[in-house]
Each structure stands twice: as structure tokens, then as C-alpha cells.
Scaffold this motif. Sequence first.
Motif, PDB file in Angstrom:
ATOM      1  N   UNK A 276       0.839  -1.202   0.000  1.00 30.93           N
ATOM      2  CA  UNK A 276       0.000   0.000   0.000  1.00 30.93           C
ATOM      3  C   UNK A 276       0.875   1.252   0.000  1.00 30.93           C
ATOM      4  N   UNK A 277       1.930   1.237   0.804  1.00 30.26           N
ATOM      5  CA  UNK A 277       2.853   2.371   0.835  1.00 30.26           C
ATOM      6  C   UNK A 277       3.502   2.578  -0.531  1.00 30.26           C
ATOM      7  N   UNK A 278       3.847   1.477  -1.200  1.00 25.48           N
ATOM      8  CA  UNK A 278       4.450   1.575  -2.528  1.00 25.48           C
ATOM      9  C   UNK A 278       3.477   2.175  -3.537  1.00 25.48           C
ATOM     10  N   UNK A 279       2.199   1.804  -3.408  1.00 22.53           N
ATOM     11  CA  UNK A 279       1.185   2.346  -4.315  1.00 22.53           C
ATOM     12  C   UNK A 279       1.115   3.864  -4.213  1.00 22.53           C
ATOM     13  N   UNK A 280       1.021   4.355  -2.984  1.00 19.40           N
ATOM     14  CA  UNK A 280       0.902   5.804  -2.801  1.00 19.40           C
ATOM     15  C   UNK A 280       2.196   6.517  -3.183  1.00 19.40           C
ATOM     16  N   UNK A 281       3.331   5.886  -2.904  1.00 19.91           N
ATOM     17  CA  UNK A 281       4.608   6.493  -3.280  1.00 19.91           C
ATOM     18  C   UNK A 281       4.742   6.589  -4.797  1.00 19.91           C
ATOM     19  N   UNK A 282       4.159   5.608  -5.511  1.00 19.06           N
ATOM     20  CA  UNK A 282       4.244   5.603  -6.974  1.00 19.06           C
ATOM     21  C   UNK A 282       3.319   6.628  -7.607  1.00 19.06           C
ATOM     22  N   UNK A 283       2.254   7.016  -6.878  1.00 17.97           N
ATOM     23  CA  UNK A 283       1.356   8.027  -7.430  1.00 17.97           C
ATOM     24  C   UNK A 283      -0.117   7.683  -7.391  1.00 17.97           C
ATOM     25  N   UNK A 284      -0.481   6.554  -6.741  1.00 12.80           N
ATOM     26  CA  UNK A 284      -1.903   6.230  -6.584  1.00 12.80           C
ATOM     27  C   UNK A 284      -2.542   7.252  -5.645  1.00 12.80           C
ATOM     28  N   UNK A 285      -3.729   7.713  -6.007  1.00 11.32           N
ATOM     29  CA  UNK A 285      -4.411   8.729  -5.196  1.00 11.32           C
ATOM     30  C   UNK A 285      -5.256   8.143  -4.074  1.00 11.32           C
ATOM     31  N   UNK A 286      -5.781   6.934  -4.305  1.00 11.60           N
ATOM     32  CA  UNK A 286      -6.663   6.332  -3.305  1.00 11.60           C
ATOM     33  C   UNK A 286      -6.752   4.846  -3.601  1.00 11.60           C
ATOM     34  N   UNK A 287      -7.031   4.040  -2.565  1.00 11.43           N
ATOM     35  CA  UNK A 287      -7.174   2.605  -2.802  1.00 11.43           C
ATOM     36  C   UNK A 287      -8.373   2.055  -2.039  1.00 11.43           C
ATOM     37  N   UNK A 288      -8.933   0.973  -2.562  1.00 11.74           N
ATOM     38  CA  UNK A 288     -10.039   0.259  -1.938  1.00 11.74           C
ATOM     39  C   UNK A 288      -9.671  -1.217  -1.857  1.00 11.74           C
ATOM     40  N   UNK A 289     -10.200  -1.893  -0.844  1.00 13.15           N
ATOM     41  CA  UNK A 289      -9.928  -3.315  -0.661  1.00 13.15           C
ATOM     42  C   UNK A 289     -11.143  -4.134  -1.082  1.00 13.15           C
ATOM     43  N   UNK A 290     -10.917  -5.129  -1.935  1.00 14.10           N
ATOM     44  CA  UNK A 290     -11.993  -6.028  -2.353  1.00 14.10           C
ATOM     45  C   UNK A 290     -12.405  -6.914  -1.183  1.00 14.10           C
ATOM     46  N   UNK A 291     -13.663  -7.358  -1.147  1.00 11.83           N
ATOM     47  CA  UNK A 291     -14.768  -6.985  -2.039  1.00 11.83           C
ATOM     48  C   UNK A 291     -15.222  -5.556  -1.779  1.00 11.83           C
ATOM     49  N   UNK A 292     -15.739  -4.908  -2.805  1.00 10.62           N
ATOM     50  CA  UNK A 292     -16.115  -3.506  -2.690  1.00 10.62           C
ATOM     51  C   UNK A 292     -17.560  -3.331  -3.157  1.00 10.62           C
ATOM     52  N   UNK A 293     -18.347  -2.612  -2.374  1.00  8.60           N
ATOM     53  CA  UNK A 293     -19.740  -2.350  -2.732  1.00  8.60           C
ATOM     54  C   UNK A 293     -19.809  -1.232  -3.760  1.00  8.60           C
ATOM     55  N   UNK A 294     -20.957  -1.095  -4.404  1.00  9.50           N
ATOM     56  CA  UNK A 294     -21.134  -0.015  -5.375  1.00  9.50           C
ATOM     57  C   UNK A 294     -20.975   1.343  -4.700  1.00  9.50           C
ATOM     58  N   UNK A 295     -21.515   1.470  -3.482  1.00  6.27           N
ATOM     59  CA  UNK A 295     -21.419   2.740  -2.757  1.00  6.27           C
ATOM     60  C   UNK A 295     -19.966   3.089  -2.467  1.00  6.27           C
ATOM     61  N   UNK A 296     -19.203   2.115  -1.954  1.00  4.26           N
ATOM     62  CA  UNK A 296     -17.799   2.371  -1.634  1.00  4.26           C
ATOM     63  C   UNK A 296     -17.003   2.694  -2.895  1.00  4.26           C
ATOM     64  N   UNK A 297     -17.302   1.986  -3.983  1.00  5.85           N
ATOM     65  CA  UNK A 297     -16.582   2.233  -5.234  1.00  5.85           C
ATOM     66  C   UNK A 297     -16.869   3.635  -5.761  1.00  5.85           C
TER      67      UNK A 297
END
Length: 310
Positions: A276-297
Motif C-alpha cells: 500500500x505504501x508503494x502504491x501511494x509512493x508511486x502516485x496512486x491517489x486512493x485505494x479500496x480493498x476487495x470486495x467492494x460495494x457499489x457505494x464504496x466504489x
Amino acid sequence: QLAHKLSGGIDVKSEFGIGSEFTLYLDLSKSLSDDVELLNAPPVKPSTSVVEAPAFVGRVLYVEDDFQSQQFISEFIRRAGCRVDIANDGLEGLAIASNQEYDLILADINVPRMNGIEFAAKILEKNPNLPIISITANPYAAGIETAGFCEVLSKPISSNTLYKTLAKYLPIDPSVKLQAYFSENPDAQILVVEDDLHFAEILKDYLSPFTELVTVTLDCDEASALIAKNNYDFVITDLNFPNGSGLDVVNAIKKADHHTETKILCVTGAANNKEIEQLYAAGVNFHLTKPVSSKAFLEGVGRLIDLVGS
């Protein structure tokens, strides 16, 4: 004094045991010409300041013993898209709140069995972060200032005041934000990078009410080729792929000169803290963990929209 200032007067007749009669005299002749002008004046346009019901999400508990107030307030809350439960007194409110989570509580002060101040104290003992608003005809009741209410609203309350207050404590329905953005930006494009075809189609279906400009790819290499050739406003990517990583997708975005404003959402089912830290360091703005509901997505996409222009 007021009658005299209006060039009039007032008489009083009173009989013991019977009652009193007050007669007000006003000289209206001086304003006759003004009345004629008013009759010939164009009609006044109705005010356009009325706040339409916004679209909130959440569940509200309303503690109120007056039936008319229950109906009036709860109807406005329902129009705003929220679920609302009614408690007729403080004890009933405690019982309901113990079995259901709420995003906001509204409470009158003068309710039977347990008043609103005592009720608020009991609720805040267990959930000190839960916002409670008092709606009361007695805003200066003893103890109300120290009861822990976020706000105290005086009855009667208008729909404008109610909606403006709810907006401080309840989140807006994310679909409203997406609808507004894609209506104003009909050419905005989204790339979905997901190796699970079924899940990729689900994400596309979530977005379909707002835009048709959604491209789906199951492969990291194809995603990199699409990113090099097209201009995407939003990229939604998984982390783990058979032939690579979501980090490869992010790096392809960062290398492309025409993707400086692209916002990135990672939706992944298997990621540790380091990843997760690598994702944000690379430039990801936000992340979600599966499974994900329509509302959360949709909330996740809404967070990307909030970053547009920043």
C-alpha cells in the motif's frame, strides 16, 4: 405610542368579570395614493432561495413526542434520501439506538420519560463522536448548552435550515457528485485495468449510469499501450496481475506526458502495508480493498473527482 406614531389612537373598555375590548384607530387616508401605486405595481417574483432536497446518505434517529413535528421533519429527511427512525421519548430512543447504528440524531428537549438533555448524555457516554442536534421550542432550557449538542435549532424550523444543517454532518450521495462531474465533462475517459473479467464488468456497470466512456482491459501490457495512445482522466487498476503489477500501470501513467492530471484508484484484494505504501509512493491517489460495494466504489471515484484541478 405605536398607534399615535401612525396618526391613530386606541380605546379600551373593560368590565370586571366580563372582559376587555380594545379598539385601534388608524388614519389610512394619508396612504391612499401609495395604495393605488402598489395596486398598479408589477407582481413581486417569488423567492428562489428555497433549498431543494439534497441527496444525502445515512440513517437518522429523531426523538420527538409531537406527532406533527415527527411527520414534518421525517418527511424532509426522507426526501433528502436518508432513512429515519422515530422515537417518542428518550428511553425509547436509547433502546432503538442500542440496536442500530446512526449517522446523526435529532432530539427535542421536552420529551417524556427521559428528556432530550438526559438522552444526549446517555448516548454520548457510549458514542462521544456521534453528532446530536437539538430541535426544540425551548432553546434556552437549563443545561442545554453543556449537554453536548452539536447545534440547537429553534422550532419552527424551515426545510432550508434543516438541509443546511444536515449537510454539515451527513455525506452527500456519491452518485450526485459523479452525475454532476460527467454531465459537465462528457468527454472524460476512464480506464479499468482488471484481470478478473467478471469484476471488471461489475465496475463498468457501476459507472454506466454516469458515462459510457469506460475502457476495460485485462492485461498490464495492453493497459500500458492504451495509456501511451489515449488520454484518460481516471485509471482504476488492480494490483496483482499474472503478467505484472498495478505498479507497472501507475509507472506507465507517470511516464506519459499527456497524463499529468490523471487520477488513479487502486482496487485490490491482496495488499499488505508495504505494498500500500508503494502504491501511494508511486502516485496512486486512493485505494479500496476487495470486495467492494457499489457505494464504496463510487465514493472512491468521487474522491478522485475531488482531486481534479489540484
